[in-house]
Design a protein around this motif. Structure first.
Motif, short mmCIF file in Angstrom:
data_model
loop_
_atom_site.label_atom_id
_atom_site.label_comp_id
_atom_site.label_asym_id
_atom_site.label_seq_id
_atom_site.Cartn_x
_atom_site.Cartn_y
_atom_site.Cartn_z
N GLN A 1 8.88 3.88 -4.86
CA GLN A 1 7.64 2.96 -4.58
C GLN A 1 7.81 2.43 -3.32
O GLN A 1 6.84 2.30 -2.70
CB GLN A 1 7.96 2.13 -5.75
CG GLN A 1 7.75 2.77 -7.28
CD GLN A 1 7.78 1.82 -8.20
OE1 GLN A 1 7.78 0.45 -7.94
NE2 GLN A 1 7.94 1.91 -9.61
N VAL A 2 8.91 1.77 -2.83
CA VAL A 2 8.93 1.08 -1.60
C VAL A 2 8.59 1.82 -0.31
O VAL A 2 7.75 1.53 0.42
CB VAL A 2 10.23 0.47 -1.43
CG1 VAL A 2 10.41 -0.18 0.00
CG2 VAL A 2 10.75 -0.54 -2.37
N LEU A 3 9.14 3.12 -0.39
CA LEU A 3 8.87 4.13 0.70
C LEU A 3 7.39 4.27 0.68
O LEU A 3 6.82 4.63 1.65
CB LEU A 3 9.90 5.43 0.62
CG LEU A 3 11.11 5.01 0.74
CD1 LEU A 3 11.85 6.49 0.74
CD2 LEU A 3 11.67 4.29 2.08
N SER A 4 6.80 4.53 -0.42
CA SER A 4 5.39 4.88 -0.60
C SER A 4 4.55 3.94 -0.13
O SER A 4 3.54 3.88 0.73
CB SER A 4 4.92 5.16 -1.94
OG SER A 4 5.66 6.37 -2.47
N ILE A 5 4.68 2.50 -0.59
CA ILE A 5 4.09 1.34 0.18
C ILE A 5 4.32 1.41 1.58
O ILE A 5 3.18 1.33 2.31
CB ILE A 5 4.88 0.07 -0.55
CG1 ILE A 5 4.48 0.19 -2.21
CG2 ILE A 5 4.02 -1.00 0.06
CD1 ILE A 5 5.07 -0.80 -2.89
N MET A 6 5.46 1.56 2.18
CA MET A 6 5.52 1.36 3.66
C MET A 6 4.68 2.49 4.40
O MET A 6 4.09 2.25 5.46
CB MET A 6 6.89 1.57 4.02
CG MET A 6 7.97 0.55 3.43
SD MET A 6 7.65 -1.14 3.97
CE MET A 6 8.06 -0.94 5.66
N LYS A 7 4.67 3.74 3.99
CA LYS A 7 3.76 4.69 4.31
C LYS A 7 2.46 4.52 4.13
O LYS A 7 1.66 4.91 5.02
CB LYS A 7 4.11 6.09 3.65
CG LYS A 7 3.44 7.40 4.33
CD LYS A 7 4.08 8.59 3.19
CE LYS A 7 3.31 9.71 4.17
NZ LYS A 7 3.78 10.91 3.30
N ALA A 8 2.05 3.87 3.16
CA ALA A 8 0.71 3.62 2.86
C ALA A 8 0.17 2.64 3.99
O ALA A 8 -1.22 2.62 4.13
CB ALA A 8 0.13 3.16 1.43
N GLN A 9 1.11 1.51 4.52
CA GLN A 9 0.66 0.55 5.00
C GLN A 9 0.89 1.11 6.62
O GLN A 9 0.64 0.19 7.32
CB GLN A 9 1.37 -0.68 4.87
CG GLN A 9 1.13 -1.23 3.54
CD GLN A 9 1.72 -2.55 3.44
OE1 GLN A 9 2.48 -3.32 4.34
NE2 GLN A 9 1.68 -3.24 2.22
N SER A 10 1.37 2.19 6.78
CA SER A 10 1.62 2.76 8.17
C SER A 10 2.65 2.11 9.04
O SER A 10 2.42 1.69 10.05
CB SER A 10 0.36 2.91 8.79
OG SER A 10 -0.46 3.78 8.15
N VAL A 11 3.62 1.46 8.21
CA VAL A 11 4.68 0.65 8.85
C VAL A 11 6.04 1.45 9.14
O VAL A 11 6.63 1.74 7.77
CB VAL A 11 4.98 -0.56 7.91
CG1 VAL A 11 6.11 -1.48 8.65
CG2 VAL A 11 3.63 -1.56 7.66
N PRO A 12 6.12 1.52 10.12
CA PRO A 12 7.74 2.32 10.60
C PRO A 12 8.76 1.65 10.11
O PRO A 12 8.75 0.35 10.05
CB PRO A 12 7.69 2.50 12.00
CG PRO A 12 6.64 1.54 12.78
CD PRO A 12 5.64 1.47 11.61
#
Length: 466
Positions: free
Chosen positions: A190-201
């Protein structure tokens, strides 16, 4: 600025004090640590320490500084209560069916990005990993969960350290531990999906505060995959003398075999004639003929073809392994059903299924496998020529199913529980118990006199008879 530098210096002095304190208190417990970067970023390479070395606090700080120097400063720390390498062996899918793994999101993230794998880190170092990461970006840690993270909008230009605490169940109920680890992996996903959705490296680190169980044999300090190869942790040797024999089917390795020594002998003209096949089977640059070998999910067949062995132009050594499901143990096991010798149109077959077996996810390893001394290999039939042959392997290891990469899985050793030392202790203890029992029996048989001589009264007279 002067005040800031002074505060930073004091903080570093306090940090070193705690480093020393924890290093003295908990220097023998090991916890794995893995770090990876988001797509498009690569961790800087780290110099591999010696095999079996436990990474200390100072070394971990150096590794993190070096590996994370080229990655984003948005750090994700997944800090579990307890974790050991055995958790990946028991509950992971690297040695078995990928669909049964509880670390699917974690494994997918590692396969798709650059990663750093440290299987043996001192627990005193992992207890301070949050502080070590904080010192790198000079930002206080923020403890949160996926729901809180989904409501935030992270600024890619501002460094942040996000800490996610994960539980661990180490009780007697194995399923509860598996469910908890599966839930932790879903949190990571879930955390990795949120970071990817926000385009945050980001740069992520996964470790724990304490080991979930005591591990006596330390694994290599840096390794690129989860598995712990028995060949890579043999005493003080940095690596195996020779690489294992490898058979590939459709581009992927499906059979691995290794032996320190491989010898076949035939009884001819009233004596045994030996031939050492080690140099023809193992070694750098040695490419044995494996034509005729095959493997699938339930059957593996390894064929080693040689020339000019004991005056035979073509000589074959064949291993036949099968994978079956056993209802009693509710799991799959593999057995080596046959070891065959083919020569000059004749066959010598040995049965090994009663001694050479292991769980399907593991490899089989034994210090000595032989058809003569303490035989694990018995003649399969009296009709063939097995009685005229002897086979012996020293430090033998083989795996025919569920291989990940080019390394052996966790080894199921043939050593029995009652070793000579244990038998000596049991016999000595039994003798001591027998001596103690005999002594107590003798003490209980003691009887006191029913009459005593009283100095104030008349003396006891004993009549004498002539």
């Amino acid at each position: 600025m002067a005040a800031l530098r002074t505060g930073s210096g004091n903080a570093r002095m306090i940090l070193h004090f705690f480093l020393f304190f924890f290093a003295v208190a908990k220097s023998d417990e090991q916890v794995p640590l893995v770090a990876w970067a988001s797509d498009g970023f690569v961790l800087s390479p780290v110099n591999t320490p010696s095999a079996g070395h436990t990474v200390s606090v100072d070394e971990l700080e150096s590794y993190l500084n070096q590996a994370l120097s080229t990655t984003p400063h948005n750090l994700l720390l997944f800090l579990q209560d307890k974790l050991s390498v055995d958790d990946f062996t028991i509950y992971g899918g690297v040695f078995g069916n990928k669909q049964d793994s509880v670390f699917q999101n974690l494994e997918a993230a590692l396969l798709s990005s650059s990663s750093l794998w440290l299987p043996s880190v001192s627990s005193s170092a992992t207890a301070l990993v949050s502080t070590l990461l904080q010192n790198q970006i000079d930002a206080a840690p923020l403890y949160m969960n996926p729901d809180t993270l989904a409501q935030l909008r992270l600024n890619t230009s501002v460094a942040a350290l996000l800490v996610f605490r994960l539980p661990y169940s180490g009780g007697a109920d194995m399923m509860s531990t598996k469910e908890v680890l599966n839930g932790n992996d879903e949190v990571i996903g879930q955390v990795l999906s949120i970071m990817k959705a926000q385009s945050v490296p980001f740069t992520a680190v996964f470790t724990a505060l304490w080991p979930s169980r005591v591990i006596e044999d330390a694994s290599p300090a840096v390794h690129s995959v989860w598995s712990r190869s028995l060949l890579q942790s043999r005493g003080e040797e940095p690596s195996a003398p020779n690489p294992p024999l490898e058979f590939k089917e459709k581009g992927s390795t499906c059979i691995l075999m290794w032996a320190e020594k491989l010898v076949v002998s035939q009884y001819r003209s009233g004596k045994w004639e030996r031939h050492d096949l080690t140099s023809k089977t193992f070694g750098k640059g040695v490419i044995p003929d494996l034509s005729g070998s095959s493997c699938n999910e339930s059957h593996s067949r390894l064929v080693l073809k040689y020339e000019d062995v004991l005056d035979y132009r073509i000589f074959k050594l064949i291993f036949v392994m099968n994978r079956r499901y056993y209802k009693v143990s509710a799991r799959h096991w593999f057995t080596m059903d046959l070891v065959q010798l083919e020569y000059d149109g004749k066959t010598a077959s040995f049965n090994a299924s009663r001694h050479i077996y292991a769980p399907a996810e593991f490899s089989y390893r034994c210090e000595s496998v032989s058809s003569s001394y303490y035989p694990q290999l018995s003649p399969h039939s009296d009709k063939d020529n097995a009685n005229d042959w002897q086979i012996s392997f020293d430090d033998f290891q083989i795996q025919g199913f569920n291989i990940a990469g080019k390394d052996f899985s966790y080894a199921s050793d043939c050593a029995s529980f009652f070793t000579p030392g244990i038998w000596m202790g049991l016999v000595t203890s039994l003798l001591m118990v027998l001596v103690l029992t005999y002594g107590l029996h003798m003490i209980m048989q003691l009887r006191t006199m029913d009459r005593f001589d009283d100095p104030k009264g008349p003396a006891i007279s004993v009549p004498q008879t002539e």
